[in-house]
Design a protein around this motif. Structure first.
Motif, short mmCIF file in Angstrom:
data_model
loop_
_atom_site.label_atom_id
_atom_site.label_comp_id
_atom_site.label_asym_id
_atom_site.label_seq_id
_atom_site.Cartn_x
_atom_site.Cartn_y
_atom_site.Cartn_z
N MET A 80 17.74 -13.30 132.32
CA MET A 80 19.00 -12.68 131.77
C MET A 80 19.41 -13.68 130.74
SD MET A 80 19.58 -10.34 134.09
CE MET A 80 21.54 -10.06 134.24
N ARG A 81 18.59 -14.25 129.97
CA ARG A 81 19.10 -15.31 128.89
C ARG A 81 19.75 -14.76 127.72
NH1 ARG A 81 13.22 -18.09 128.30
NH2 ARG A 81 12.74 -16.06 128.55
N ALA A 82 19.14 -13.59 127.31
CA ALA A 82 19.75 -12.95 126.13
C ALA A 82 21.08 -12.51 126.38
CB ALA A 82 19.04 -11.84 125.77
N ILE A 83 21.35 -12.06 127.60
CA ILE A 83 22.75 -11.86 127.57
C ILE A 83 23.96 -13.04 128.03
CG2 ILE A 83 24.58 -10.71 129.64
CD1 ILE A 83 22.25 -8.60 130.22
N HIS A 84 23.15 -14.20 128.46
CA HIS A 84 23.80 -15.25 128.57
C HIS A 84 24.36 -15.91 127.40
CE1 HIS A 84 22.39 -15.45 133.01
NE2 HIS A 84 23.62 -14.78 132.96
N ARG A 85 23.14 -15.85 126.36
CA ARG A 85 23.35 -16.33 125.07
C ARG A 85 24.75 -15.62 124.38
NH1 ARG A 85 17.82 -16.71 124.96
NH2 ARG A 85 17.71 -14.58 123.73
N THR A 86 24.58 -14.59 124.41
CA THR A 86 25.93 -14.00 123.74
C THR A 86 27.13 -14.05 124.34
OG1 THR A 86 25.37 -11.78 124.67
CG2 THR A 86 24.31 -11.96 122.99
N GLN A 87 27.13 -14.13 125.68
CA GLN A 87 28.46 -14.38 126.48
C GLN A 87 28.96 -16.00 126.49
OE1 GLN A 87 27.28 -13.22 130.22
NE2 GLN A 87 27.80 -11.21 130.31
N LYS A 88 28.07 -16.81 126.21
CA LYS A 88 28.58 -18.15 126.08
C LYS A 88 29.73 -18.34 124.93
CE LYS A 88 24.91 -20.46 123.52
NZ LYS A 88 23.62 -21.43 123.27
N LYS A 89 29.55 -17.74 123.80
CA LYS A 89 30.39 -17.96 122.88
C LYS A 89 32.10 -17.82 123.35
CE LYS A 89 27.19 -15.79 119.46
NZ LYS A 89 27.00 -14.41 118.75
N ASN A 90 32.23 -16.94 124.41
CA ASN A 90 33.44 -16.81 125.06
C ASN A 90 33.84 -17.49 126.16
OD1 ASN A 90 34.12 -14.25 123.41
ND2 ASN A 90 32.31 -13.42 124.43
N PHE A 91 32.77 -18.66 126.69
CA PHE A 91 33.11 -19.76 127.43
C PHE A 91 33.15 -21.15 126.84
CE2 PHE A 91 31.20 -15.91 130.01
CZ PHE A 91 31.99 -16.23 131.26
N SER A 92 33.87 -21.75 127.46
CA SER A 92 33.89 -23.34 127.11
C SER A 92 32.39 -23.54 127.30
CB SER A 92 34.79 -24.33 128.07
OG SER A 92 34.30 -24.36 129.15
N PHE A 93 31.86 -24.83 126.76
CA PHE A 93 30.28 -25.15 126.91
C PHE A 93 30.06 -25.42 128.31
CE2 PHE A 93 27.49 -28.81 127.35
CZ PHE A 93 26.27 -28.21 126.82
N LEU A 94 30.85 -26.11 129.06
CA LEU A 94 30.45 -26.34 130.56
C LEU A 94 30.57 -25.04 131.35
CD1 LEU A 94 32.40 -29.66 131.03
CD2 LEU A 94 30.01 -29.42 130.80
N LYS A 95 31.43 -24.25 131.14
CA LYS A 95 31.57 -23.11 131.92
C LYS A 95 30.39 -22.15 131.57
CE LYS A 95 36.57 -23.72 132.74
NZ LYS A 95 37.76 -23.11 132.26
N GLY A 96 29.89 -22.02 130.32
CA GLY A 96 28.99 -21.24 129.82
C GLY A 96 27.57 -21.88 130.33
N LEU A 97 27.46 -23.34 130.58
CA LEU A 97 26.25 -23.99 131.14
C LEU A 97 26.39 -23.55 132.65
CD1 LEU A 97 24.00 -25.56 130.90
CD2 LEU A 97 25.33 -27.73 131.28
N GLU A 98 27.15 -23.68 133.25
CA GLU A 98 27.36 -23.13 134.61
C GLU A 98 26.95 -21.80 134.85
OE1 GLU A 98 30.76 -22.86 138.30
OE2 GLU A 98 31.39 -23.54 136.44
N ARG A 99 27.41 -21.01 134.08
CA ARG A 99 27.01 -19.10 134.43
C ARG A 99 25.65 -19.20 134.02
NH1 ARG A 99 29.71 -14.63 134.40
NH2 ARG A 99 28.87 -12.86 133.65
N ALA A 100 25.15 -19.76 132.83
CA ALA A 100 23.65 -19.58 132.65
C ALA A 100 22.79 -20.15 133.61
CB ALA A 100 23.52 -20.09 131.12
#
Length: 268
Positions: A237-257
């Motif tokens: 799901m990496r491609a989706i997570h890469r595009t979504q992380k722009k809308n999360f803080s760094f730490l929350k994006g890391l947690e989600r990914a």
């Protein structure tokens, strides 16, 4: 994981329905629910094409469609889409969105575990973040198998939101620490909006079938029991997570990914 028989109680299902009705108001404003960029839309298109191909007029049933995010993605690809949800506030927003965008998507109020649709009436059945909420997933999977045509495909997009990996645990702890110093909320950006809603979410989660986490292999095993063949687990799901992380803080994006998220494709 508890038995389905112990969990099949009407009150819990009513609570789930009421919870998602309340969540409808803020659903499209939260990253990870609505799509916030064309790059993210393209990543979702790629996932859907990878497992389902282009629509070419085939009939698709999008279960627990919510505000119709996945329904619109399927419509983009040329499927004739029916979106089904049992929360009227979600459907109100789904219908309004389709009208605004000029989409010919059919919407029905209905129960994903008992659709009341005809046998062998769909080429594709999809759902996103539904399986973890099911009271009796085996019965639901048998229902989805029933409404599919022979050779039809089911695509489940879900995850284990109960058991975070080590990186996710560390990211969550760091997010809490950062919030103490900066004042930034450590609450998940795509989660419940209030403390009371969070408590309701946790109460529901503790009583559904996958209360210990919806792991991909456990879901796949139940799909096989329901009669599906060629069950494929896709954890890329990496491609989706890469595009979504722009809308999360760094730490929350890391947690989600680093959560255990997946797509499972199963064939009738």
């Amino acid at each position: 994981m508890q038995t389905a028989a112990a969990l099949s109680n009407h009150d819990l299902r009513d609570e789930i329905k009421a919870y998602w009705s309340l969540r409808a108001e803020t659903f499209d404003s939260q990253p990870g629910h609505e799509i916030f960029s064309e790059e993210e839309r393209a990543a979702w298109h790629s996932l859907l094409r990878r497992h389902l191909g282009d629509g070419e007029g085939r009939q698709a049933l999008d279960l627990a469609c919510g505000t119709a995010v996945v329904s619109h993605l399927l419509d983009d690809l040329g499927f004739r889409v029916t979106g089904m949800d049992w929360a009227e506030p979600m459907l109100e927003r789904a219908r309004a969105k389709a009208k605004t965008r000029g989409r010919q998507i059919r919407f029905l109020m209905g129960d994903a575990e008992n659709t009341m649709e005809a046998d062998a009436s769909y080429d594709v059945v999809t759902n996103r973040h539904l399986v973890w909420t099911l009271v009796d997933p085996l019965a639901a999977f048998r229902e989805w198998h029933r409404v599919l045509k022979p050779g039809g495909k089911l695509l489940v997009v879900d995850g284990d939101f109960v058991n975070p990996g080590l990186v996710a645990k560390l990211a969550k702890r760091l997010a809490v620490m950062v919030s103490r110093f900066t004042g930034e909320s450590s609450k998940p950006q795509n989660g419940p909006a209030t403390g009371a809603m969070t408590e309701t979410h946790q109460s529901i989660l503790s009583r559904v079938y996958f209360s210990q986490g919806a792991r991909a292999e456990a879901v796949a095993d139940l799909l096989r029991q329901a009669g599906f063949s060629t069950v494929t687990i896709d954890t890329d799901m990496r491609a989706i997570h890469r595009t979504q992380k722009k809308n999360f803080s760094f730490l929350k994006g890391l947690e989600r990914a680093t959560q255990h998220r997946y797509a499972i494709c199963a064939v009738k």
